[in-house]
Design a protein around this motif. Structure first.
Motif, PDB file in Angstrom:
ATOM      1  N   GLY C 439       0.829  -1.213   0.000  1.00 37.61           N
ATOM      2  CA  GLY C 439       0.000   0.000   0.000  1.00 37.61           C
ATOM      3  C   GLY C 439       0.854   1.249   0.000  1.00 37.61           C
ATOM      4  N   TYR C 440       1.863   1.248  -0.848  1.00 34.14           N
ATOM      5  CA  TYR C 440       2.859   2.322  -0.843  1.00 34.14           C
ATOM      6  C   TYR C 440       2.237   3.702  -1.033  1.00 34.14           C
ATOM      7  CZ  TYR C 440       7.033   4.931  -2.226  1.00 34.14           C
ATOM      8  OH  TYR C 440       8.047   5.860  -2.308  1.00 34.14           O
ATOM      9  N   GLU C 441       1.446   3.839  -2.072  1.00 34.31           N
ATOM     10  CA  GLU C 441       0.889   5.168  -2.382  1.00 34.31           C
ATOM     11  C   GLU C 441       0.047   5.684  -1.223  1.00 34.31           C
ATOM     12  OE1 GLU C 441       1.386   7.149  -4.989  1.00 34.31           O
ATOM     13  OE2 GLU C 441       2.830   5.712  -5.792  1.00 34.31           O
ATOM     14  N   LYS C 442      -0.852   4.833  -0.754  1.00 36.94           N
ATOM     15  CA  LYS C 442      -1.756   5.243   0.334  1.00 36.94           C
ATOM     16  C   LYS C 442      -0.961   5.593   1.579  1.00 36.94           C
ATOM     17  CE  LYS C 442      -6.174   4.028   2.378  1.00 36.94           C
ATOM     18  NZ  LYS C 442      -6.215   3.211   3.594  1.00 36.94           N
ATOM     19  N   PHE C 443       0.097   4.835   1.811  1.00 38.18           N
ATOM     20  CA  PHE C 443       0.880   5.079   3.017  1.00 38.18           C
ATOM     21  C   PHE C 443       1.559   6.441   2.958  1.00 38.18           C
ATOM     22  CE2 PHE C 443       2.889   3.821   6.865  1.00 38.18           C
ATOM     23  CZ  PHE C 443       4.108   4.466   6.867  1.00 38.18           C
ATOM     24  N   ILE C 444       2.253   6.704   1.863  1.00 32.84           N
ATOM     25  CA  ILE C 444       3.016   7.951   1.862  1.00 32.84           C
ATOM     26  C   ILE C 444       2.118   9.170   1.687  1.00 32.84           C
ATOM     27  CG2 ILE C 444       5.192   6.931   1.131  1.00 32.84           C
ATOM     28  CD1 ILE C 444       4.691   8.005  -1.654  1.00 32.84           C
ATOM     29  N   ASN C 445       0.961   8.988   1.078  1.00 32.36           N
ATOM     30  CA  ASN C 445       0.080  10.144   0.860  1.00 32.36           C
ATOM     31  C   ASN C 445      -0.905  10.376   1.992  1.00 32.36           C
ATOM     32  OD1 ASN C 445       1.191  10.851  -1.648  1.00 32.36           O
ATOM     33  ND2 ASN C 445       0.053   9.188  -2.630  1.00 32.36           N
ATOM     34  N   LEU C 451      -0.190   9.942  10.734  1.00 31.73           N
ATOM     35  CA  LEU C 451       0.471   9.406  11.920  1.00 31.73           C
ATOM     36  C   LEU C 451       1.599  10.314  12.392  1.00 31.73           C
ATOM     37  CD1 LEU C 451       0.392   5.668  10.840  1.00 31.73           C
ATOM     38  CD2 LEU C 451      -0.766   6.654  12.818  1.00 31.73           C
ATOM     39  N   HIS C 452       2.303  10.906  11.439  1.00 33.55           N
ATOM     40  CA  HIS C 452       3.348  11.853  11.834  1.00 33.55           C
ATOM     41  C   HIS C 452       2.742  13.016  12.624  1.00 33.55           C
ATOM     42  CE1 HIS C 452       7.109  10.949   9.155  1.00 33.55           C
ATOM     43  NE2 HIS C 452       6.695   9.917   9.837  1.00 33.55           N
ATOM     44  N   ALA C 453       1.573  13.446  12.176  1.00 34.04           N
ATOM     45  CA  ALA C 453       0.920  14.551  12.884  1.00 34.04           C
ATOM     46  C   ALA C 453       0.572  14.144  14.310  1.00 34.04           C
ATOM     47  CB  ALA C 453      -0.323  14.987  12.120  1.00 34.04           C
ATOM     48  N   GLU C 454       0.339  12.858  14.507  1.00 34.19           N
ATOM     49  CA  GLU C 454       0.037  12.371  15.867  1.00 34.19           C
ATOM     50  C   GLU C 454       1.312  12.132  16.671  1.00 34.19           C
ATOM     51  OE1 GLU C 454      -2.306   8.794  15.747  1.00 34.19           O
ATOM     52  OE2 GLU C 454      -3.708   9.660  14.283  1.00 34.19           O
ATOM     53  N   GLY C 455       2.445  12.399  16.070  1.00 38.59           N
ATOM     54  CA  GLY C 455       3.704  12.206  16.784  1.00 38.59           C
ATOM     55  C   GLY C 455       4.247  10.799  16.707  1.00 38.59           C
ATOM     56  N   ARG C 456       3.751  10.036  15.733  1.00 39.40           N
ATOM     57  CA  ARG C 456       4.244   8.655  15.588  1.00 39.40           C
ATOM     58  C   ARG C 456       5.209   8.575  14.411  1.00 39.40           C
ATOM     59  NH1 ARG C 456      -0.752   4.691  15.944  1.00 39.40           N
ATOM     60  NH2 ARG C 456       0.945   3.241  15.523  1.00 39.40           N
ATOM     61  N   TYR C 457       6.322   7.948  14.703  1.00 35.06           N
ATOM     62  CA  TYR C 457       7.384   7.892  13.701  1.00 35.06           C
ATOM     63  C   TYR C 457       7.273   6.620  12.880  1.00 35.06           C
ATOM     64  CZ  TYR C 457       9.356  11.868  16.128  1.00 35.06           C
ATOM     65  OH  TYR C 457       9.550  13.105  16.680  1.00 35.06           O
ATOM     66  N   VAL C 458       6.478   6.680  11.842  1.00 39.26           N
ATOM     67  CA  VAL C 458       6.329   5.522  10.962  1.00 39.26           C
ATOM     68  C   VAL C 458       7.022   5.794   9.638  1.00 39.26           C
ATOM     69  CG1 VAL C 458       4.184   4.696  11.989  1.00 39.26           C
ATOM     70  CG2 VAL C 458       4.102   6.365  10.130  1.00 39.26           C
ATOM     71  N   GLY C 459       7.545   4.762   9.057  1.00 36.56           N
ATOM     72  CA  GLY C 459       8.248   4.927   7.786  1.00 36.56           C
ATOM     73  C   GLY C 459       8.054   3.714   6.905  1.00 36.56           C
ATOM     74  N   ILE C 460       8.295   3.892   5.633  1.00 34.75           N
ATOM     75  CA  ILE C 460       8.159   2.805   4.667  1.00 34.75           C
ATOM     76  C   ILE C 460       9.443   2.687   3.878  1.00 34.75           C
ATOM     77  CG2 ILE C 460       7.194   4.230   2.796  1.00 34.75           C
ATOM     78  CD1 ILE C 460       5.261   1.828   2.240  1.00 34.75           C
ATOM     79  N   GLY C 461       9.775   1.442   3.520  1.00 38.34           N
ATOM     80  CA  GLY C 461      10.942   1.219   2.687  1.00 38.34           C
ATOM     81  C   GLY C 461      10.588   0.272   1.571  1.00 38.34           C
ATOM     82  N   ILE C 462      11.265   0.434   0.436  1.00 37.15           N
ATOM     83  CA  ILE C 462      11.073  -0.486  -0.686  1.00 37.15           C
ATOM     84  C   ILE C 462      12.365  -0.526  -1.483  1.00 37.15           C
ATOM     85  CG2 ILE C 462       9.970   1.330  -2.084  1.00 37.15           C
ATOM     86  CD1 ILE C 462       8.146  -0.999  -3.189  1.00 37.15           C
ATOM     87  N   VAL C 463      12.907  -1.720  -1.637  1.00 41.48           N
ATOM     88  CA  VAL C 463      14.198  -1.867  -2.319  1.00 41.48           C
ATOM     89  C   VAL C 463      14.151  -3.074  -3.238  1.00 41.48           C
ATOM     90  CG1 VAL C 463      15.557  -0.819  -0.465  1.00 41.48           C
ATOM     91  CG2 VAL C 463      15.168  -3.283  -0.477  1.00 41.48           C
ATOM     92  N   ALA C 747      13.753   2.674   5.379  1.00 44.04           N
ATOM     93  CA  ALA C 747      12.507   2.794   6.147  1.00 44.04           C
ATOM     94  C   ALA C 747      12.718   3.596   7.431  1.00 44.04           C
ATOM     95  CB  ALA C 747      11.980   1.403   6.475  1.00 44.04           C
ATOM     96  N   ILE C 748      13.849   3.373   8.096  1.00 40.03           N
ATOM     97  CA  ILE C 748      14.083   4.098   9.346  1.00 40.03           C
ATOM     98  C   ILE C 748      14.362   5.566   9.080  1.00 40.03           C
ATOM     99  CG2 ILE C 748      15.640   4.296  11.321  1.00 40.03           C
ATOM    100  CD1 ILE C 748      15.725   1.263  11.405  1.00 40.03           C
ATOM    101  N   GLU C 749      15.093   5.844   8.028  1.00 41.08           N
ATOM    102  CA  GLU C 749      15.283   7.247   7.649  1.00 41.08           C
ATOM    103  C   GLU C 749      13.941   7.891   7.363  1.00 41.08           C
ATOM    104  OE1 GLU C 749      19.569   7.460   5.375  1.00 41.08           O
ATOM    105  OE2 GLU C 749      17.772   8.082   4.283  1.00 41.08           O
ATOM    106  N   ASP C 750      13.077   7.141   6.707  1.00 42.54           N
ATOM    107  CA  ASP C 750      11.759   7.657   6.379  1.00 42.54           C
ATOM    108  C   ASP C 750      10.956   7.916   7.642  1.00 42.54           C
ATOM    109  OD1 ASP C 750       8.724   6.592   4.913  1.00 42.54           O
ATOM    110  OD2 ASP C 750       9.863   8.354   4.290  1.00 42.54           O
ATOM    111  N   ALA C 751      11.097   7.032   8.620  1.00 39.89           N
ATOM    112  CA  ALA C 751      10.340   7.185   9.865  1.00 39.89           C
ATOM    113  C   ALA C 751      10.844   8.369  10.673  1.00 39.89           C
ATOM    114  CB  ALA C 751      10.457   5.903  10.697  1.00 39.89           C
ATOM    115  N   LEU C 752      12.144   8.567  10.662  1.00 39.54           N
ATOM    116  CA  LEU C 752      12.725   9.613  11.502  1.00 39.54           C
ATOM    117  C   LEU C 752      13.006  10.890  10.732  1.00 39.54           C
ATOM    118  CD1 LEU C 752      15.213   7.413  13.557  1.00 39.54           C
ATOM    119  CD2 LEU C 752      13.034   8.360  14.298  1.00 39.54           C
ATOM    120  N   GLY C 753      12.521  10.935   9.514  1.00 37.77           N
ATOM    121  CA  GLY C 753      12.851  12.074   8.659  1.00 37.77           C
ATOM    122  C   GLY C 753      12.491  13.424   9.260  1.00 37.77           C
TER     123      GLY C 753
END
Lengths: 292, 157, 786
Positions: C439-445, C451-463, C747-753
């Motif tokens: 669900g890449y598109e839905k997740f990043i958009n 979730l970031h607005a709620e203060g939760r550090y979530v991230g996605i990775g794809i390689v 993914a972790i960089e994305d979460a902590l960006g």
């Protein structure tokens, strides 16, 4: 990784065990649960010439409530027994909350409360919990017996006040004050691992909701369990608001001298101390408010 | 220091009488004295769980016990699970879901699951993973072991 | 021909034995009169040996013999170079291999100084403590860069420095295109050491039969045939005088293919003492005496156009060999090739130096250098995407090779000594499918911003990655129809849990029309089959599987021919089904295969010249080059900002290894690979001090992930068959482990960006990570603080 040879004794009474301890003293190791001792023997880091196996002494395993509402626990009580005990759940909720964090079920099936306390690993949960509960330990020897408070028992890295001829036989926990809440938390790399940092809190409130008694102890941040004295001073007679609790947790982080090792730097341990202290103090306070 | 002691143990219902040196580990006793080699040794310091057996019905690490401690007690090892040609339902579930690859850790997992399932006949996935975290597997990534347990408990419903 | 089994999730034939605890592992072997060996190993990483006094040890009751280097005489030669360096121009390679027992100096902790043979392992270990070794510690070097510095302690004194090898490979000209780049991203990447830590440690039992002049060895090896050949050569025996059995092996993952000093010592001692000898490695030994993998440092640069097209890559790296280099350059070659990935990279400069250090020898371990290539490439693309404002999925898609590009010759020499040619591939659908599943598109958009607005550090990775698999030189198989109707299959590849007993049976069962449970596979016994190399490099199914296929095909031909004669019908009218060959549509007019086999082996009568008795055939398969599999991994993580603990919420793998013989077994391989990948990335690290002392040689401190650390994995498959073999299969054994590092970093960089790092930009260019390390990376002011 086979252990070195040793002379083996399996006394069937406490008196027999004390006779052996009087005879062998420093040369003997006590085999209780064996979950810490045997690995060190298999690595040949420990090479006791005498092993006194106390697993066949029936009198040493018990959990009894005292008339005053406190708890008496025999030293050979297995972790698993304490974990499942309704008496522990009722009278020592902090202990009850902590038990599942200790290693894994097969370790808890053999490991004992007395063994863990006597081993005094600074990363172990029970010494810190015992310290938070101001537990009293009964030490018996052929010379007699004495009771010693947890705060006087843990004296250094894997070091306790137990003399070589003494056997830890019993743990006494005082009844909790009314309006007392407790909480435990630890952070470990994997479920069941030794904690990077752990914290235990006991908070008792008076009828007005002010803090009557507060204790915060930590594991894995010193040579033994650490009692954060500043917490008592900061919380005593105060309304434990979020600000007060945060200040207490910051004091905890400041007052320790945590070690650095391959799993955590001192700075990270300090950081976790602040986080966990705030968490357990907050939850203990909430539980104190919620209790009768 | 090389004194030997006679011991009498019951394993999978069979009584054995042997003489052992006190330092003989229970894992070595089971494997090499009793020739029950289904219990495996992976670390000898109580972490991997490959040596897990049941002692008086409780899961224990046999590498952290001395054989002499088992004197007078009852043990169960993986060899005691199957009933003749029939695999134990847990073993059968493992086979159905490909819960083993090299099979070295498998006896330890079977033994730790038995008392767990007796006490928890309807565990959640989280509870299953928690008890599985007692032991290490390097081949399967645990997913199919979880699946085997879920399959077994669902089948009982 | 019906495919009843190919592609089906058949239960494994070997499981009942393993489940009952009735499967034979090496430590289960007991021989009458057997003695036990223990090895005295050095506690120092670098030391001069001044003397060994074993007198007290020899006198200990229960000790039968002690051997030092002196006692071994001519046997104590440096071991063979197991894998020669490839034919690359300008290549530098200094062969330095271990002797069975160290002479003059120690070069790594755990190097063997002496061996004790006693009535039990317990007594043997007691005797180790009796041996007095006079070692003069020398300054040790643990760090690769320090090892190359001038005046570094010299590990092999006859060399000018600690350089073991140097290789440059080039395609096109990076220097030429560099000027034209719109974007240049240059980074240093560090990937640290780990160990395979199979649950079963190594072990050997050797039994010398003096009367029959025959040596029988049980060995936890992934390569029983080369071991047999090596032993025969070493001891001056005919190969037929030596039998090596690799029974059930408790996990291999690569290090068990190395040829170790103990594999020479144990048989030799058995021959000296004329008694069986057993040596079982313990876990502590395993940390020193079994090979490691993974330490590399890369300085890499990527050149791109402004629309994200790769113009070229430039990579210079160091590879830590440890104290010796017996296994050639497999790891770093894999890195060079795997870096190219699924991408069209017209210009590529890749250079590596292999460095000796005073640490355990490094040889391939699941992934075998591919991890590093993928880490570098995927990270560079991620940084490029950030700089260009491109989506991560999009930048990859833009650079993928298309199905029309195959076969694609990358020109870089691979571990099989041939230029890396991708046989087939269809990369974009795998990427799209993985993005869809997670669900890449839905997740990043939607989800992530919320979730970031709620203060939760979530991230996605794809390689994504491409993996070279299924390389030669060859494997063989012999298929035999028995008089009972059972079919026996013998092959040379050992097995460590990959399901060979079942996978090969499926292939054969389909061709011969028998029940898969009636196909009995024997592997890993040189008496049963003795041509082949072993299980490594994701090649079992491809190479041995195809050999089984060829042999079964030959047997099928024999069956049809003979049955046609016996039934007097044309071969085209015959059908093989349910263990019988019969006339199509007339099942009663047929012969059971067992009966046919008996008829093919007459006790009387004449056998026509040029025919062979029985229904049996042996065939070999050697692919012209390796087949390339590919895959995409995607993951959603949440990082607890207070503790830096990482929770993997979803993990998706889309994998293409061509035709799939057994999806159940394939999935198991992926699960296991991902689990080891997660271990290497977030839990496992071999930690050394500056005197090359290993600080965490136990499972308490070397952290293998458990069931609460490995997430549930969702998998899907795409099948792009390989044109290189009749079955169309590609290898899969290592795939799961390969891209996990790159995935975590992204993914972790994305979460902590969004985390405020006081002006710092979190860029993860190292492996492994840990909560502690994430804390340091996000709290730079804490580094160096008390």
């Amino acid at each position: 990784m086979k252990p070195p040879p040793f002379d083996y004794h399996a006394p069937e009474t406490t008196a027999e065990a004390l006779t052996l301890l009087a005879k062998y003293g420093y040369d003997a190791s006590i085999l209780a649960g064996g979950q810490s001792l045997v690995p060190t023997m298999n690595f040949r880091l420990a090479q006791p010439t005498v092993l006194i196996d106390i697993n066949r002494i029936p009198d040493l395993a018990f959990i009894r409530s005292a008339e005053d509402g406190g708890l008496h626990i025999g030293a050979m009580t297995r972790h698993r027994s304490a974990e499942l005990s309704p008496l522990v759940a009722e009278h020592a909720p902090l202990l009850h909350e902590t038990m599942p964090f200790i290693a894994h079920p097969p370790i808890r099936n053999r490991g004992t409360l007395g063994g863990s306390i006597a081993h005094a690993d600074p990363a172990a949960e029970l010494p810190a919990v015992m310290l938070a509960l101001n537990a009293q330990f009964r030490l018996q020897s052929q010379r007699g017996e004495r009771w010693i408070a947890a705060r006087d028992f843990f004296i250094g890295l894997f070091a306790t006040a137990r003399e070589p001829d003494e056997l830890l036989t019993e743990i006494a926990l005082a009844p909790l004050l009314p309006r007392t809440g407790c909480a435990f938390r630890e952070v470990a790399r994997r479920h069941g691992d030794y904690a990077l940092v752990g914290a235990a809190a006991v908070v008792a409130l008076d009828a007005q909701g002010r803090c009557e008694h507060a204790r915060l102890t930590l594991l894995s941040v010193g040579e033994g369990p650490v009692d954060v004295h500043a917490v008592y001073h900061l919380l005593s007679e105060e309304m434990p608001s979020a600000d007060v609790l945060r200040a207490a947790s910051e004091a905890a982080a400041r007052d320790i001298d945590p070690p650095a090792d391959i799993h955590a730097s001192a700075a990270y341990r300090r950081h976790l101390t602040r986080v966990l202290s705030e968490d357990v103090l907050t939850r203990a306070t909430a539980r104190a408010r919620g209790s009768h | 220091m090389s004194a030997s002691y006679p011991i009498r143990v019951t394993v999978n219902g069979t009584v054995y009488e042997h003489t052992v040196e006190p330092r003989l580990l229970l894992s070595d006793f089971i494997r090499h004295e009793l020739d029950l080699t289904g219990t495996h040794v992976g670390c000898e310091h109580g972490v991997c769980g490959a040596c897990t057996i049941l002692l008086n019905g409780q899961a224990v690490r046999s590498c952290l016990l001395f054989a002499i401690q088992a004197d007078g007690h009852e043990m169960q090892t993986v060899e005691g699970l199957a009933d003749g040609d029939d695999l134990h339902p847990l073993q059968a579930a493992f086979r159905e879901t490909h819960a083993l690859q090299c099979g070295f850790c498998t006896p330890g997992f079977l033994m730790i699951l038995l008392p767990f399932l007796e006490a928890n006949p309807h565990p959640t996935e989280a509870e299953i993973r928690e008890v599985l975290s007692s032991n290490l597997c390097r081949c399967t990534g645990y997913q199919n072991i979880v699946k085997a347990v879920l399959k077994l408990v669902d089948g009982g419903k | 021909m019906a495919t009843r089994y190919f592609g089906k999730p058949i239960r494994r034939n070997e499981d009942p034995r393993l489940l009952r605890g009735q499967a034979l592992f090496v430590d289960d072997v007991h021989r009458p009169g057997m003695l036990h060996m223990a090895v005295l190993r050095s506690d120092y990483a670098h030391a001069q040996i001044h003397g060994i006094d074993a007198k007290a040890a020899r006198e200990r009751p229960g000790v039968v013999a002690i051997y030092t280097a002196e006692d071994l005489g001519d046997l104590n030669q440096p071991g063979p170079l197991l894998v020669a360096p490839p034919p690359i121009d300008g290549l530098v390679f200094h062969t330095r291999t271990q002797r069975p027992l160290a002479v003059d100096k120690i070069r790594q902790v755990g190097e063997a100084l002496a061996v004790v043979v006693a009535e039990s392992r317990y007594v043997a270990e007691d005797a180790l403590a009796d041996i007095v070794v006079d070692l003069e510690p020398l300054d040790a070097v643990a760090d690769m860069e320090q090892a190359l510095a001038p005046n570094a302690p010299r590990i092999h004194e006859d060399l000018d420095d600690n350089l073991a090898a140097h290789v440059v490979q080039e395609k096109g000209s990076y220097a030429a295109i560099r000027e034209q780049a719109d974007v240049l991203i240059k980074r240093r990447f560090v990937y640290d050491r780990g160990t395979a830590a199979a649950l079963e440690n190594r072990g050997i039992v050797a039994d010398w039969d003096e009367k029959n002049q025959h040596l029988k060895v049980w060995d936890t090896t992934q390569a029983p045939i080369p071991v047999r050949n090596g032993l025969a050569a070493t001891f001056g025996l005919a190969e037929s005088q030596v039998q090596v059995i690799a029974p059930f092996i408790g996990g291999g993952f690569g290090p068990k293919i190395m040829f170790y000093p103990e594999e020479i010592l144990v048989p030799w001692i058995a021959m000296q003492l004329k008694r069986p000898v057993k040596w079982i490695e313990d876990r502590q030994e395993n940390f020193f005496a079994t090979t490691h993998e993974r330490a590399q440092i890369h300085d890499a640069e990527i050149a791109l156009t402004s629309d994200g097209r790769i113009l070229g890559v430039h990579d210079v790296f160091l590879h830590d060999s440890g104290a010796y280099d017996p296994y050639g350059l497999t790891g770093p070659l894999n890195t060079q090739c795997t870096l190219l990935g699924p991408y069209d990279i017209p210009n590529y400069y890749t250079e590596f130096s292999v460095v000796f250090t005073n640490k355990t020898i490094v040889t391939p371990y699941r992934g075998a250098g591919r991890q590093h290539g993928v880490f570098v490439m995927e990270r560079l693309l991620d940084f490029a995407a950030q700089e260009l404002g491109l989506d991560r999925v999009e930048i990859r898609r833009r650079n993928y090779l298309t199905p029309d590009d195959f076969p694609h010759n990358h020109e870089i020499i691979f571990q099989d000594f041939a230029p890396l040619v991708y046989d087939s591939g269809n990369y974009a659908p795998a990427l799209a499918r993985a993005a869809e599943m997670i669900g890449y598109e839905k997740f990043i958009n939607e989800e992530q911003p919320r979730l970031h607005a709620e203060g939760r550090y979530v991230g996605i990775g794809i390689v994504s990655y491409v993996e070279g698999t299924g390389i030669g030189p060859y494997e063989g198989a012999r298929v035999t129809v028995e008089p009972t109707g059972t079919v026996s299959v013998a092959t040379g590849v050992g097995t460590q849990g990959q399901g060979h007993f079942t996978v090969f049976a499926q292939v054969v069962a389909d061709l011969l029309g028998v029940d898969v449970t009636k196909v009995r596979v024997v592997t890993g016994d040189t008496n049963t089959f003795h041509w082949g190399t072993g299980t490594f490099a994701s090649r079992g199914a491809v190479v041995a599987g195809n050999a089984c296929h060829a042999a079964a095909q030959a047997v099928r031909t024999k069956i049809l021919k003979l049955a046609g004669e016996k039934l007097e019908v044309a071969e085209e009218d015959l059908v093989l089904e349910n263990g019988r060959v019969f006339v199509r549509g007339v099942p009663q007019r047929g012969i059971d295969l067992g009966d046919l086999a008996t008829q093919a082996n007459p006790l009387r009568g004449a056998v026509k010249p040029g025919t062979e008795p029985g229904l049996e055939a042996t065939s070999y398969f050697g692919p012209e080059r390796g087949a390339t599999a590919n895959g995409v991994h995607a993951m959603i993580v949440e990082v607890d900002p207070k503790t830096m603990l990482v929770d993997i919420q979803r993990y998706v793998v889309v994998h293409d290894c061509g035709k799939v013989i057994n999806p159940l077994i394939l999935e198991g391989q992926i699960h296991g690979g991902v689990a080891q990948g997660i271990g290497n990335v977030f839990y496992e690290q071999l930690v050394y001090d500056d005197q090359a002392q290993l600080l965490n040689a136990s499972f308490m401190d070397y952290l293998i992930p458990t069931a609460t650390d490995v997430p549930h994995m969702e998998t899907d498959h795409i099948e792009t068959p390989s044109p290189l073999n009749p079955l169309g299969v590609k290898g899969a054994g290592e795939a799961g482990a390969i891209p996990v590092g790159a995935l975590f970093a992204q993914a972790i960089e994305d979460a902590l960006g969004d985390v405020d790092l006081g002006g710092h930009n979190l860029k993860i260019c190292e492996m492994p990570l840990s909560p502690n390390r994430l804390f340091e990376l996000t709290h730079p002011e804490a580094r160096g603080a008390a």
